[in-house]
Design an enzyme around this catalytic site. Structure first.
Site, PDB file in Angstrom:
ATOM      1  CG  HIS A   1      -2.944  -0.654  -6.875  1.00  0.00           C
ATOM      2  ND1 HIS A   1      -3.564  -0.027  -5.655  1.00  0.00           N
ATOM      3  CD2 HIS A   1      -3.027  -1.926  -6.587  1.00  0.00           C
ATOM      4  CE1 HIS A   1      -3.650  -0.975  -4.645  1.00  0.00           C
ATOM      5  NE2 HIS A   1      -3.536  -2.189  -5.332  1.00  0.00           N
TER       6      HIS A   1
ATOM      7  NE  ARG B   1      -4.291  -1.396   0.253  1.00  0.00           N
ATOM      8  CZ  ARG B   1      -4.471  -2.640  -0.844  1.00  0.00           C
ATOM      9  NH1 ARG B   1      -3.421  -2.592  -1.594  1.00  0.00           N
ATOM     10  NH2 ARG B   1      -5.490  -3.175  -0.701  1.00  0.00           N
TER      11      ARG B   1
HETATM   12  N1  LIG Z   1      -0.175  -4.089  -5.024  1.00  0.00           N
HETATM   13  C1  LIG Z   1      -1.341  -5.041  -5.293  1.00  0.00           C
HETATM   14  O1  LIG Z   1      -1.758  -5.111  -6.346  1.00  0.00           O
HETATM   15  C2  LIG Z   1      -1.632  -5.810  -3.986  1.00  0.00           C
HETATM   16  C3  LIG Z   1      -1.455  -5.397  -2.843  1.00  0.00           C
HETATM   17  N2  LIG Z   1      -1.904  -6.207  -1.798  1.00  0.00           N
HETATM   18  C4  LIG Z   1      -1.501  -5.851  -0.148  1.00  0.00           C
HETATM   19  O2  LIG Z   1      -0.629  -6.947   0.133  1.00  0.00           O
HETATM   20  C5  LIG Z   1      -1.241  -7.150   1.505  1.00  0.00           C
HETATM   21  C6  LIG Z   1      -0.674  -8.364   2.205  1.00  0.00           C
HETATM   22  O3  LIG Z   1      -1.281  -9.635   1.744  1.00  0.00           O
HETATM   23  P1  LIG Z   1      -1.308 -10.845   2.280  1.00  0.00           P
HETATM   24  O4  LIG Z   1       0.117 -11.433   2.142  1.00  0.00           O
HETATM   25  O5  LIG Z   1      -2.621 -11.604   1.858  1.00  0.00           O
HETATM   26  O6  LIG Z   1      -1.764 -10.558   3.804  1.00  0.00           O
HETATM   27  P2  LIG Z   1      -1.572 -11.590   5.040  1.00  0.00           P
HETATM   28  O7  LIG Z   1      -2.225 -10.883   6.053  1.00  0.00           O
HETATM   29  O8  LIG Z   1      -1.407 -12.892   4.685  1.00  0.00           O
HETATM   30  O9  LIG Z   1       0.173 -11.283   5.440  1.00  0.00           O
HETATM   31  C7  LIG Z   1       0.457 -10.192   6.215  1.00  0.00           C
HETATM   32  C8  LIG Z   1       1.713 -10.383   6.845  1.00  0.00           C
HETATM   33  O10 LIG Z   1       2.255  -8.978   7.504  1.00  0.00           O
HETATM   34  C9  LIG Z   1       2.571  -9.397   8.830  1.00  0.00           C
HETATM   35  N3  LIG Z   1       2.294  -8.072   9.564  1.00  0.00           N
HETATM   36  C10 LIG Z   1       1.090  -7.328   9.817  1.00  0.00           C
HETATM   37  N4  LIG Z   1       1.534  -6.407  10.709  1.00  0.00           N
HETATM   38  C11 LIG Z   1       2.702  -6.531  10.986  1.00  0.00           C
HETATM   39  C12 LIG Z   1       3.420  -5.835  11.985  1.00  0.00           C
HETATM   40  N5  LIG Z   1       2.784  -4.769  12.726  1.00  0.00           N
HETATM   41  N6  LIG Z   1       4.429  -6.010  12.289  1.00  0.00           N
HETATM   42  C13 LIG Z   1       5.098  -7.066  11.421  1.00  0.00           C
HETATM   43  N7  LIG Z   1       4.468  -7.918  10.626  1.00  0.00           N
HETATM   44  C14 LIG Z   1       3.355  -7.469  10.528  1.00  0.00           C
HETATM   45  C15 LIG Z   1       2.017 -10.659   9.212  1.00  0.00           C
HETATM   46  O11 LIG Z   1       2.624 -11.156  10.224  1.00  0.00           O
HETATM   47  C16 LIG Z   1       1.884 -11.150   7.922  1.00  0.00           C
HETATM   48  O12 LIG Z   1       3.179 -11.920   7.973  1.00  0.00           O
HETATM   49  C17 LIG Z   1      -2.479  -6.681   1.496  1.00  0.00           C
HETATM   50  O13 LIG Z   1      -2.855  -6.404   2.781  1.00  0.00           O
HETATM   51  C18 LIG Z   1      -2.585  -5.742   0.601  1.00  0.00           C
HETATM   52  O14 LIG Z   1      -2.719  -4.229   1.208  1.00  0.00           O
HETATM   53  C19 LIG Z   1      -2.691  -7.323  -1.892  1.00  0.00           C
HETATM   54  C20 LIG Z   1      -2.835  -7.684  -3.235  1.00  0.00           C
HETATM   55  C21 LIG Z   1      -2.767  -6.930  -4.365  1.00  0.00           C
HETATM   56  O1  LIG Z   2      -6.346  -6.989  -3.369  1.00  0.00           O
HETATM   57  C1  LIG Z   2      -5.921  -5.982  -2.998  1.00  0.00           C
HETATM   58  O2  LIG Z   2      -5.750  -5.715  -1.801  1.00  0.00           O
HETATM   59  C2  LIG Z   2      -5.504  -5.297  -4.046  1.00  0.00           C
HETATM   60  O3  LIG Z   2      -4.938  -4.361  -3.808  1.00  0.00           O
HETATM   61  C3  LIG Z   2      -5.805  -5.430  -5.523  1.00  0.00           C
HETATM   62  O4  LIG Z   2      -5.268  -4.555  -6.370  1.00  0.00           O
END
Ligand SMILES: NC(=O)C1=CN([C@@H]2O[C@H](COP(=O)(O)OP(=O)(O)OC[C@H]3O[C@@H](n4cnc5c(N)ncnc54)[C@H](O)[C@@H]3O)[C@@H](O)[C@H]2O)C=CC1
Ligand SMILES: O=C(O)C(=O)CO
EC number: 1.1.1.79
Length: 312
Positions: free
Chosen positions: A275, A227
């Protein structure tokens, strides 16, 4: 069972048809303003408050991996969704593979110095450069959840030293795991390529700032795939100017679309995508949601539930 669907940009027709096929017997409809008819489940992205407010739903599904926009809206409108209604998000559903493609291709791009060769090409200079060594190319992944772990898995065969940082310690093969705020500095020291895959929470906003960047190895690289609010863009530019950072690859921004006046656009060492690092793949997402709803209806255990207090 009644399902309401709202997404501002997706092909709603496709989703209604695919969901109906995956959940025989379910009545799936597009939610439109004024629709107060009962529903059991809501599938949403950037939902209007009135879509969810006051509803007695069995669950809400976010149509993406990150739930920050829904949780932020909930902060402003606490009555939008009762605490007792579970909120689910998409786990992987094809996004892991997209993140793998993105991260591996960019790490190799930097490791093989294609950025330097592109700059030399623009000056019509024929100049073989010294190779980088793998042992000097430690890749550190901030956030080691569903997507971070997939990225680590894809990088492992390439032989770069790998490490990850998360809230709790992980045991991923070939990946050194650092956990919690106390271990963030050790994680950063020696990290040459930093890949961000953290969720957007109160604890992670602005985490990639001067203090963090100055702890990375010299001539390092930053890839922000999570993000825009995680990265202090002014601090990134300072680190690029000071030489601490050699390059950045950004997919997400403090403001999206990125305003025309942003200095990031013209910076020669900042590469950008709008994005698109990983988008929701409709077929995989439909089958994941249909499976979760089926399990919920049977009272079976499910994954993907968001911890609203934790913020992800
Ligand atoms: N740019 C894009 O197109 C996309 C971006 N995203 C972003 O990727 C992020 C991650 O997605 P997932 O891997 O599915 O999430 P997830 O919930 O499976 O993994 C999050 C990780 O962050 C760690 N974490 C959270 N808060 C923390 C803290 N305060 N200190 C240390 N570690 C911390 C957790 O321990 C976990 O390992 C999403 O929340 C989203 O914002 C997701 C999909 C697409
Ligand atoms: O799934 C999400 O969180 C995304 O950012 C998609 O682009």
């Amino acid at each position: 069972m009644d399902i309401i669907f709202y997404h501002p940009t997706f092909d709603t027709h496709y989703w209604l048809k695919a969901l109906s096929a995956a959940l025989p017997g379910a009545r799936v409809r597009e939610w439109k303003r004024g629709d107060n008819q009962p529903a059991d489940y809501a599938l949403v992205w950037h939902p209007p408050v009135e879509m969810l407010q006051g509803r007695e739903l069995k669950a809400v599904f976010a149509l993406g991996a990150g739930v920050d926009s829904i949780l932020n809206k909930l902060k402003a409108h606490p009555d939008m969704l009762a605490d007792s209604i579970p909120l689910f998000r998409l786990e992987d559903t094809g996004m892991g593979e997209q993140m793998q493609e993105y991260a591996v291709s960019q790490v190799l791009h930097w490791f093989r110095r294609f950025d330097d060769y592109q700059a030399l090409k623009q000056q019509a200079r024929w100049e073989p450069l010294a190779d980088y060594q793998r042992e000097d190319f430690t890749v550190g992944i901030l956030g080691a959840g569903v997507l971070g772990s997939k990225v680590a898995e894809a990088l492992a065969p390439w032989g770069f030293p790998l490490r990850c940082w998360s809230r709790t310690r992980k045991a991923y093969p070939g990946v050194e795991s650092f956990a919690g705020t106390d271990e963030l500095s050790s994680f950063l020291q020696g990290t040459r390529v930093l890949i961000n895959l953290l969720p957007n929470t109160g604890e992670t906003v602005g985490i990639i700032n001067s203090t963090l960047l100055n702890q990375l190895a010299d001539n390092s690289y930053v890839m922000n795939l999570a993000r825009g609010v995680h990265l202090v863009e002014a601090d990134l530019l300072k680190a690029l100017e000071s030489g601490k950072l050699k390059g950045a690859m950004l997919d997400v921004y403090s403001k999206e679309p990125l305003p025309a006046e942003s200095p990031l656009w013209a910076h020669p060492r900042v590469a950008m995508t709008p994005h698109v690092a990983a988008v929701t793949r409709p077929a995989e997402a439909v089958s994941y949601i249909a499976h979760t709803i089926t399990q919920l209806e049977k009272g079976e255990p499910v994954t993907g539930r968001v911890d609203r207090q934790r913020g992800y």
